[in-house]
Write a protein that holds these residues in place. Structure first.
Motif, mmCIF file in Angstrom:
data_model
loop_
_atom_site.group_PDB
_atom_site.id
_atom_site.type_symbol
_atom_site.label_atom_id
_atom_site.label_comp_id
_atom_site.label_asym_id
_atom_site.label_seq_id
_atom_site.Cartn_x
_atom_site.Cartn_y
_atom_site.Cartn_z
ATOM 1 N N LYS A 1 -30.076 71.809 -14.774
ATOM 2 C CA LYS A 1 -30.647 71.833 -13.426
ATOM 3 C C LYS A 1 -31.971 72.604 -13.395
ATOM 4 O O LYS A 1 -32.762 72.433 -12.473
ATOM 5 N N ALA A 2 -32.211 73.439 -14.412
ATOM 6 C CA ALA A 2 -33.450 74.225 -14.457
ATOM 7 C C ALA A 2 -34.523 73.575 -15.319
ATOM 8 O O ALA A 2 -35.617 74.133 -15.450
ATOM 9 N N LEU A 3 -34.245 72.411 -15.904
ATOM 10 C CA LEU A 3 -35.269 71.720 -16.695
ATOM 11 C C LEU A 3 -36.420 71.301 -15.788
ATOM 12 O O LEU A 3 -36.200 70.881 -14.647
ATOM 13 N N PRO A 4 -37.653 71.364 -16.281
ATOM 14 C CA PRO A 4 -38.795 71.075 -15.408
ATOM 15 C C PRO A 4 -38.958 69.600 -15.063
ATOM 16 O O PRO A 4 -39.601 69.272 -14.069
ATOM 17 N N ARG A 5 -38.378 68.710 -15.870
ATOM 18 C CA ARG A 5 -38.553 67.264 -15.641
ATOM 19 C C ARG A 5 -37.177 66.590 -15.629
ATOM 20 O O ARG A 5 -36.749 66.021 -16.644
ATOM 21 N N PRO A 6 -36.450 66.659 -14.515
ATOM 22 C CA PRO A 6 -35.078 66.147 -14.470
ATOM 23 C C PRO A 6 -34.958 64.641 -14.663
ATOM 24 O O PRO A 6 -33.873 64.147 -14.941
ATOM 25 N N ASP A 7 -36.070 63.912 -14.514
ATOM 26 C CA ASP A 7 -36.033 62.464 -14.673
ATOM 27 C C ASP A 7 -36.385 62.029 -16.094
ATOM 28 O O ASP A 7 -36.592 60.839 -16.342
ATOM 29 N N GLU A 8 -36.455 62.978 -17.030
ATOM 30 C CA GLU A 8 -36.768 62.669 -18.418
ATOM 31 C C GLU A 8 -35.608 63.073 -19.317
ATOM 32 O O GLU A 8 -34.793 63.934 -18.961
ATOM 33 N N PRO A 9 -35.512 62.478 -20.518
ATOM 34 C CA PRO A 9 -34.443 62.861 -21.450
ATOM 35 C C PRO A 9 -34.636 64.280 -21.964
ATOM 36 O O PRO A 9 -35.719 64.865 -21.832
ATOM 37 N N TRP A 10 -33.587 64.820 -22.575
ATOM 38 C CA TRP A 10 -33.650 66.196 -23.070
ATOM 39 C C TRP A 10 -32.753 66.366 -24.283
ATOM 40 O O TRP A 10 -31.787 65.646 -24.477
ATOM 41 N N TYR A 11 -33.144 67.327 -25.114
ATOM 42 C CA TYR A 11 -32.324 67.741 -26.242
ATOM 43 C C TYR A 11 -31.406 68.874 -25.802
ATOM 44 O O TYR A 11 -31.676 69.568 -24.819
ATOM 45 N N ALA A 12 -30.344 69.090 -26.560
ATOM 46 C CA ALA A 12 -29.511 70.276 -26.375
ATOM 47 C C ALA A 12 -28.971 70.695 -27.730
ATOM 48 O O ALA A 12 -28.758 69.859 -28.617
ATOM 49 N N THR A 13 -28.769 71.987 -27.888
ATOM 50 C CA THR A 13 -28.195 72.510 -29.127
ATOM 51 C C THR A 13 -27.375 73.751 -28.843
ATOM 52 O O THR A 13 -27.671 74.506 -27.925
#
Length: 272
Positions: free
Chosen positions: A130-142
């Motif tokens: 929810k704190a990512l700057p671009r919620p409409d884009e994909p993201w990595y997680a680790t």
């Protein structure tokens, strides 16, 4: 560092920090499969790594001989792979982690969110996302205890080619015990030290499409809820780490010792 606190809907109270500004120049934004944001889960107690985690969270533990904590390695790697923004989900000794971030020379922008109460891995991912700057884009997680290095851009391309909602990296760890090979009559033929496992495991590294966030539980484990749901719909992909890629989860003091030996021998350099 100052941060706001207050209740959030259906979640324990948590406090997002102010972004930590990068202190080194940025590489150009990639033009293909542009995943430029990531979440790092760093809220665990790290109880199996005590006494190393008595005064610091697990991601700030340093593998002897590397000169950098696990988190520092991860941030440098993510930046090399085109990531510009990272959200770190904190819990245990969050203030120590934030103090380290304030002092470090960061290659990208970092923001922390602090779980006032444990949300579980799925809940932690959702809150941090929810704190990512671009919620409409994909993201990595680790996970915050993983030491590896490979082409995340290739993993993102694999994710997009398969039109997956989520893609998890798959590793083939080495069995920690020696194996014995026998023939059909029970005669011992050979002894094999630390052979590779015949099974693939979840490597704790992911690519997620934007819609994945809302599928996560508010509290709980996504591997027991969201992943099985996606697998049934054939929207969950598995990316096998390329042959020769070094991967290790740093979970115990023994892992630290073995990782130090492996990295000193030249392991951990990603094929280029």
């Amino acid at each position: 560092m100052t941060a706001d606190s207050g209740p959030t809907a259906d979640l324990p109270s948590a406090r997002p920090s102010q972004p930590h500004a990068p202190q080194t120049p940025q590489a150009p934004r990639p033009t293909t499969t542009p995943v430029t944001q990531a979440v790092i889960l760093a809220g665990g107690q790290g109880s199996r790594l005590r006494p190393y985690t008595d005064d610091r969270p697990k991601p700030l533990v340093e593998i002897p001989g590397t000169g950098t904590p696990i988190l520092g390695h991860q941030l440098a790697w993510l930046a090399e792979e085109g990531v510009t923004d990272v959200v770190i989900s904190c819990g245990h000794l969050a203030d120590v982690l934030e103090e380290w971030l304030d002092k470090a020379e960061l290659p990208l922008r970092v923001r922390t969110v602090v779980e006032a109460e444990p949300l579980g891995r799925g809940g932690g991912l959702k809150y941090a996302a929810k704190a990512l700057p671009r919620p409409d884009e994909p993201w990595y997680a680790t996970n915050g205890d993983i030491w590896t290095r490979f082409s995340l851009r290739e993993m993102a391309a694999f994710h997009h080619e398969r039109d997956a909602v989520a893609t998890l990296a798959l590793a083939r760890p080495r069995i920690p015990w020696g194996a014995v090979e026998t023939d059909q009559f029970g005669n011992v033929l050979d002894f094999i030290e630390a052979p590779p496992s015949p099974f693939l495991i979840n490597a704790g590294l992911y690519v997620f499409s934007p819609e994945f966030t809302e599928l996560l539980p508010d509290v709980g484990d996504h591997e027991r809820t969201t992943f099985p749901q996606l697998a049934r719909g054939k929207r969950l992909a598995g990316y096998q780490l390329p042959q020769g890629v070094y991967w290790r989860a740093i979970d115990t003091a023994k892992d630290l010792t073995e990782a130090a030996k492996e990295l000193a021998s030249g392991a951990g350099r990603a094929p280029r």
